[in-house]
Design an enzyme around this catalytic site. Structure first.
Site, PDB file in Angstrom:
ATOM      1  N   LYS A 273      32.156  32.758  30.777  1.00 57.34           N
ATOM      2  CA  LYS A 273      32.667  32.641  32.340  1.00 57.34           C
ATOM      3  C   LYS A 273      31.866  34.227  32.767  1.00 57.34           C
ATOM      4  CE  LYS A 273      35.409  35.317  33.481  1.00 57.34           C
ATOM      5  NZ  LYS A 273      35.638  36.506  34.184  1.00 57.34           N
TER       6      LYS A 273
ATOM      7  N   SER B 102      45.631  39.482  45.188  1.00 54.79           N
ATOM      8  CA  SER B 102      46.510  39.007  46.031  1.00 54.79           C
ATOM      9  C   SER B 102      47.245  37.723  45.335  1.00 54.79           C
ATOM     10  CB  SER B 102      46.004  38.568  47.448  1.00 54.79           C
ATOM     11  OG  SER B 102      45.664  39.877  47.951  1.00 54.79           O
TER      12      SER B 102
ATOM     13  N   THR C 114      29.392  41.495  32.405  1.00 56.86           N
ATOM     14  CA  THR C 114      30.944  41.166  32.514  1.00 56.86           C
ATOM     15  C   THR C 114      31.014  39.920  32.402  1.00 56.86           C
ATOM     16  OG1 THR C 114      30.787  43.169  33.966  1.00 56.86           O
ATOM     17  CG2 THR C 114      32.919  42.016  33.816  1.00 56.86           C
TER      18      THR C 114
END
EC number: 2.3.1.35
Length: 394
Positions: free
Chosen positions: A171, A394, A182
């Protein structure tokens, strides 16, 4: 044997409620026997609890399982974070009936949010029940964060007449740059490989794949790449020839996954293969390639389909490497834009603009001063990248 399967390994992914949207967020990879293990981790000083835990456990060289979650990085959570990481491995070990110290953990997601370990504990029995030799795709989906597509791959090899498989999931979509990139990446094989050889293979593969890509220039706190080998196929990687072949397969597989990451990068519309050549050494070529690949001005020019070659040579010039600007050549695919440090004119710029309209293209910078060369896989910066990261929590 079906695609994306490996003898002696099962995998799965479930929705444990860690993600707000209800998507799969908890995965498990299990070997039916002790497997040799190697790993590389983030070089960021700030490290997530699973990284700290795994660094110690991989020293033993033996692993049976990896439990991994998405939606929460379990980073910057102090003692509670370490307790949660250990609890993750403990609940998986109990459900599987194996030793806890042979279970590794990995996490990805929001940094600094308290880790909901109770959700992992509740989901563990279901997770184990879902284990399947064909569960690779489910595992790949369970580790996604801002990824839009699962990332998987497989290679096949042979050692002294005995076939073996290598399977991987990964991923990564944002916070991507070298120093392990990352990402999470898990690679497993049913070949038998010595731990020392396994570590060498993984490091070389990572250095030429995940450490040669960038999306936004940020590194993470959770980067983890793990390679497991359980020997279930009967294939034994012992000779120098077989080890070299195994290295090529693992490296090729990691490069494939690295390219999948860049293609699926946050807001990415252009994938750019950057080559810097004609430098005095490979190291100096790498410094220049790294600087160009991370330049926001270069990346925004790619997004705007603007053949602004001045930004590229300007980035090269601040890489800390001495070279003669009057000897620089620059190409977009096979279109030469710069010769001997000067632009090749409006017609060349028109042709280069057509190249930049492609979803994937190459940029080659030749300093004409030596035999050193280096490559990076980079991308553009788009408006969507800003939107994705502005709303991430969010």
């Amino acid at each position: 044997m079906s695609p994306l399967t490996c003898k002696g390994f099962t995998a799965c992914g479930v929705a444990a409620g860690i993600k707000k949207n209800g998507d799969p967020d908890l995965g498990l990879l299990v070997s039916d026997r002790p497997a040799a293990v190697a790993a590389v981790f983030t070089r960021n000083i700030v490290q997530a609890a699973p990284v700290v835990l795994d660094r110690e456990r991989v020293k033993a060289g033996i692993c049976r399982a990896i439990i991994v979650n998405a939606g929460n990085a379990n980073c910057a959570n102090g003692k509670q974070g370490m307790t949660a990481a250990r609890t993750m491995t403990a609940v998986a070990a109990r459900a599987l009936g194996i030793a806890e110290d042979q279970v590794l953990a990995a996490s990805t997601g929001v940094i600094g949010a308290p880790f909901p370990i109770e959700k992992v504990e509740s989901a563990a029995p279901v997770l184990v029940d879902r284990l399947d030799e064909n569960g690779t795709d489910d595992l790949a989906r369970a580790i996604m964060t801002t990824d839009t597509l699962p990332k998987t791959g497989e290679r096949q090899g042979e050692a002294e007449g005995t076939p073996y498989h290598i399977v991987a999931v990964a991923k990564g979509s944002g916070m991507i740059r070298p120093d392990m990139a990352t990402m999470l990446c898990f690679v497993w094989t049913d070949a038998e490989v010595a731990v020392a050889d396994l570590q060498t293979v993984l490091k070389q593969a990572v250095d030429t794949s995940f450490n040669c890509i960038t999306i936004d220039g940020d590194t993470s706190t959770n980067d983890t790449a793990i390679l497991m080998a359980n020997g279930a196929s009967g294939a034994r990687i012992q000779t120098a020839e077989d080890l070299a072949a195994f290295q090529r397969l693992v490296t090729h597989l990691c490069r494939d996954l690295a390219r999948q990451m860049v293609r699926d990068g946050e807001g990415v519309t252009k994938v750019v293969e950057l080559t810097v050549r004609g430098v005095r050494s490979d190291d100096e070529a790498h410094f220049i390639a790294d600087t160009i690949a991370h330049s926001p001005l270069v990346k925004t020019a790619f997004f705007g389909e603007d053949a602004n070659w001045g930004r590229i040579i300007a980035a090269a010039g601040r890489a800390g490497v001495d070279f003669d600007p009057d000897r620089v050549d620059l190409f977009f695919n096979d279109v030469q834009m710069v010769k001997d440090g000067r632009g090749c004119g409006l017609e060349a710029e028109k042709e280069a603009t057509e190249v930049l309209r492609l979803p994937e293209f190459s940029v080659t910078v030749d300093l004409n001063q030596g035999s050193g060369t280096a490559g990076m896989l980079t991308c553009d910066f788009s408006l969507d990248y800003v939107k994705i990261n502005a709303d991430y929590r969010s």
